[in-house]
Scaffold this active site. Structure first.
Site: not given
Lengths: 96, 487
Positions: B79, B154, B178
């Protein structure tokens, strides 16, 4: 409580060093008022005498030995600077 | 074998070790897959083709010399919230568009040492603020199961890259769900560890008392293998906890006899819970009972206040953490301003997206003079009561079961005008962050329209191994995780 005025949104934005447009101010004032109204439900909870939690796992201070370790050298630290001069970060005029 | 990108980490490890495949072949297959489908799903912000092939060659040498481990030569995505030395780290924000970190996050260093091959950095909601990936400053990641729908957030890019076989595993972060919610929406496994279990050094901070890094994998044992590499004390993160790390990948097939599964009655009554989701979770409970688990009813009475408490605490911490983006030391600077304050304001106003600004304003308001006690103080007290709910519930059970998201992935654009409705969809996940406990999301079914549904299993502090065991027994008894999106 709740209901945040446009002026309050502008004031808080200024504290957070954000310059928001008129349409953003309008939009945020409405949305943030809705959110704050929702958050007001916390007042239904009797929290008298409850210790606030700032940390999910109990811990005390984290100490370490005062030993020299590696660090970024000046050039590396400055590598991402938008502007620099003579090995220093350069910013616009502070006092005008 | 031309579909190497479809392998799990466990499968690839066995083929690499027996020298039936090389990491170069595996990495090539993954990079080709990314090249073919990334424009359909927008998972990757940065693709690291050259460095990945170089690392794959190094991994092959290491395996050849007999020094490889379970992650050596395994292509992963990371990420874009984790600092990677020499590789741009954007947080999906214009304010960090050109930021190239001079150091690696602790977990990135650990993964590099384990020999993983990072194929790229994946998309997310800007600064990890969002549940849909629609808040990325660059592009919207799409759900491979239906590209008109959100992948969750997210860590949407992480979940999509795993689900669509654009890597074998991914590292995400979870502040309010997330990791778990996108894993649920993309039909992959995602684990949020206990707060303090994984070092946050080098993780771009959103809400420091809630943020935790964790793995997303194609199966539970892949998450366990990644956890073995991620977990552990780090003196560079003062909140990381120094207790022994078990071998998470030790997941024997023992059944679930003697394991007590708690079902919170407040979750069953949750508003907005889609019938398909509720039915899939009910069926999952039956499956676990067949495996020997005992179902017990538990109560988490303060559940209905969790969203309110979270949306005071998280924005408050964010408003403080994001004060550092001032256009001075790194990141974007608006060149037009004539004085320092003007530069700060223009830089931040043009660098941050709408959701980030909204949360900074909410957080600054909640922390400002006269409101601090009413908002942040009160929310922190309610947080204590939520934690105590879990503590009490865990005296009656070993793990708590719930849905991950109240409904299957919604359509892109459906909720963007209404942030509060978007926040409310975090109801099942954010309590775990407030309480600091671990939670895993695993596939447990599909809706009538064929959209993924996830099951959440939450555990006691530092009992990741316990919930991984339950998850792996469930996975063995079902076949949801073997289904692939048609993309």
């Amino acid at each position: 409580m709740a209901k945040i005025t446009r002026d309050e949104v502008l004031n808080v934005a200024n504290l957070a060093r954000l310059q928001i447009t008129d349409s953003e101010t309008e939009l945020f004032a409405g949305q943030i008022a809705d959110i704050l109204t929702y958050i007001d439900m916390l007042n239904q909870v009797d929290t008298e005498g409850v210790t606030p939690t700032s940390h999910a796992v109990p811990m005390t201070n984290a100490f370490r030995e005062d030993e020299e370790t590696g660090h970024l050298n000046r050039d590396k630290a400055l590598e991402n600077a938008p502007e620099k001069e003579d090995g220093m970060f350069l910013v616009p005029k502070i006092i005008s | 074998m031309d579909q190497l990108h479809q392998l799990t980490i466990t499968q690839a490890y066995s083929l690499l070790r027996s020298k039936e495949i090389t990491s170069r072949e595996l990495t090539r297959s993954v990079l080709d897959r990314i090249a073919r489908i990334n424009s359909k799903v927008n998972a990757f912000i940065t693709i690291c083709e050259d460095s990945a092939m170089a690392r794959a060659a190094m991994a092959d040498e290491r395996i050849q010399s007999g020094n490889g481990g379970p992650l050596t030569g395994i292509p992963i995505s990371v990420k874009d919230v984790l600092c990677t030395r020499g590789i741009r780290t954007t947080c999906a924000s214009k304010i960090l568009e050109d930021f190239v970190p001079p150091y690696d996050a602790a977990v990135v260093e650990k993964l590099n040492n384990a020999g993983t091959v990072m194929v790229g950095k994946v998309n997310m909601d800007e600064f990890a603020m969002g549940s849909s990936n629609e808040n990325s400053g660059f592009m919207i990641t799409k759900n491979p199961w239906d590209v008109s729908r959100i992948p969750g957030g997210s860590s949407g890019g992480s979940a999509v890259s795993v689900s669509a076989d654009m890597c074998l595993g991914s590292i995400g972060s979870d502040t309010g769900g997330s990791i778990r919610q996108p894993a649920s929406h993309c039909s992959v496994a995602g684990l949020k560890p206990t707060y303090g279990r994984v070092s946050r050094y080098g993780l771009v901070a959103f809400a420091s008392s809630l943020d935790q890094i964790g793995p997303i994998g194609k199966c539970v044992s892949d998450c366990a293998i990644l956890m073995n590499a991620l977990a552990g004390y780090d003196p560079k993160d003062s909140t990381s906890v120094n207790i022994p790390v078990p071998d998470y990948s030790d997941l024997p097939e023992n059944g679930l006899k003697g394991v007590k599964i708690g079902i919170p009655k407040e979750y069953e009554a949750a508003e907005g819970l889609a019938p398909d989701v509720s039915a899939a979770v009910d069926r999952a409970v039956v499956t676990l009972e067949k495996l020997g688990a005992e179902k017990v009813s538990v109560s988490l009475p303060h559940t209905r206040y969790a969203v309110a408490a979270y949306y005071v605490i998280a924005p408050s911490e964010a408003s403080s953490n994001l004060a550092r983006y001032d256009g001075v030391k790194y990141g974007f600077r608006d060149p037009a301003a004539e004085n320092l304050i003007g530069m700060y304001k223009q830089t931040r106003s043009n660098g941050f997206g709408k959701e980030v600004k909204r949360r900074i304003i909410i957080g600054t308001y909640c922390l400002s003079a006269g409101y601090y006690d009413a908002y942040y103080g009160k929310a922190s007290q309610v947080r204590t009561m939520i934690m105590e709910d879990f503590k009490r519930a865990f005296t009656h059970c070993d793990a708590i079961l719930s849905p991950v998201a109240p409904e299957p992935p919604f359509r892109i654009g459906e909720k963007t005008d209404d942030p509060l409705t978007m926040y409310l969809s975090d109801i099942f996940t954010l309590s775990a962050n407030l309480a600091g406990i671990p939670g895993i999301s695993i596939p447990c079914g599909f809706s009538g329209d064929g959209l993924p549904i996830g099951l959440q299993i939450m555990g006691k502090h530092f009992d990741e191994h316990g919930i991984l065991k339950i998850a792996s027994e469930f996975e063995r008894a079902t076949d949801f995780n073997t289904k692939k999106p048609d993309i």
